[in-house]
Enzyme design. Sequence first.
Site, PDB file in Angstrom:
ATOM      1  N   ALA A 190      35.272  47.228  45.359  1.00  0.00           N
ATOM      2  CA  ALA A 190      33.869  47.578  45.085  1.00  0.00           C
ATOM      3  C   ALA A 190      32.918  46.563  45.712  1.00  0.00           C
ATOM      4  O   ALA A 190      31.908  46.941  46.327  1.00  0.00           O
ATOM      5  CB  ALA A 190      33.631  47.665  43.578  1.00  0.00           C
ATOM      6  N   GLY A 213      41.854  44.127  41.789  1.00  0.00           N
ATOM      7  CA  GLY A 213      41.827  44.884  43.041  1.00  0.00           C
ATOM      8  C   GLY A 213      40.607  45.786  43.155  1.00  0.00           C
ATOM      9  O   GLY A 213      39.983  45.902  44.219  1.00  0.00           O
ATOM     10  N   CYS A 214      40.238  46.417  42.060  1.00  0.00           N
ATOM     11  CA  CYS A 214      39.091  47.329  42.053  1.00  0.00           C
ATOM     12  C   CYS A 214      37.790  46.573  42.274  1.00  0.00           C
ATOM     13  O   CYS A 214      36.871  47.066  42.932  1.00  0.00           O
ATOM     14  CB  CYS A 214      39.059  48.137  40.762  1.00  0.00           C
ATOM     15  SG  CYS A 214      40.522  49.187  40.585  1.00  0.00           S
ATOM     16  N   THR A 215      37.712  45.367  41.755  1.00  0.00           N
ATOM     17  CA  THR A 215      36.522  44.542  41.947  1.00  0.00           C
ATOM     18  C   THR A 215      36.416  44.083  43.392  1.00  0.00           C
ATOM     19  O   THR A 215      35.331  44.125  43.987  1.00  0.00           O
ATOM     20  CB  THR A 215      36.547  43.339  40.976  1.00  0.00           C
ATOM     21  OG1 THR A 215      36.577  43.845  39.636  1.00  0.00           O
ATOM     22  CG2 THR A 215      35.337  42.455  41.156  1.00  0.00           C
ATOM     23  N   LYS A 217      40.628  51.388  37.939  1.00  0.00           N
ATOM     24  CA  LYS A 217      39.961  50.928  36.710  1.00  0.00           C
ATOM     25  C   LYS A 217      38.863  49.919  37.007  1.00  0.00           C
ATOM     26  O   LYS A 217      39.056  49.000  37.801  1.00  0.00           O
ATOM     27  CB  LYS A 217      41.000  50.296  35.784  1.00  0.00           C
ATOM     28  CG  LYS A 217      40.471  49.951  34.417  1.00  0.00           C
ATOM     29  CD  LYS A 217      41.587  49.943  33.397  1.00  0.00           C
ATOM     30  CE  LYS A 217      41.079  49.667  32.004  1.00  0.00           C
ATOM     31  NZ  LYS A 217      40.033  50.540  31.526  1.00  0.00           N
TER      32      LYS A 217
END
Length: 164
Positions: A55, A50-52, A45
């Site tokens: 990325a 974690g995704c940030t 998401k």
Amino acid sequence: MVNKGDSVLEPGQQAPDFELNSNNGGTIRLSGLVGKPVVLYFYPKDDTPGCTIEANGFQRHLQAFEDAGAVVLGVSPDSVKSHCKFAEKYALAFHLLADEAHHVAESYGVWVEKKRCGRTYWGIQRATFLLDARGKITHLWHDVKPEGHPEEVLSALSGLTSSE
């Protein structure tokens, strides 16, 4: 549907082709990238912790990936609009692809049943596939830990490009 831990793809196999909408406008077709290595990473998401981290790690090393001739593609079930906001907020300069119906995630075996706080639901298992210039899977990582992962992929890529 694939259950967590089941892998339908392995190194040496051709990566399934797909076409998805990108935050950068238009669509990206995987087969249109033949001739370049591809880092294809799936994440749950936009704009979550974690995704940030993941990325931003790919963005921090984007020049090194590009210097190796590679294309970085992030895929999640979020919308193009969500990807645009995420990319703008963190100045992400690579394509984020919208797999809203999760067909691509299913074909790569990363749409899995998850459990959290006593709730069971389906979602993306954080995973990365490194493809060679012919579109074959050379490396794959499942249940990725975001911190330090882009560096691990870059290391595998440098081994791949030096052996081609």
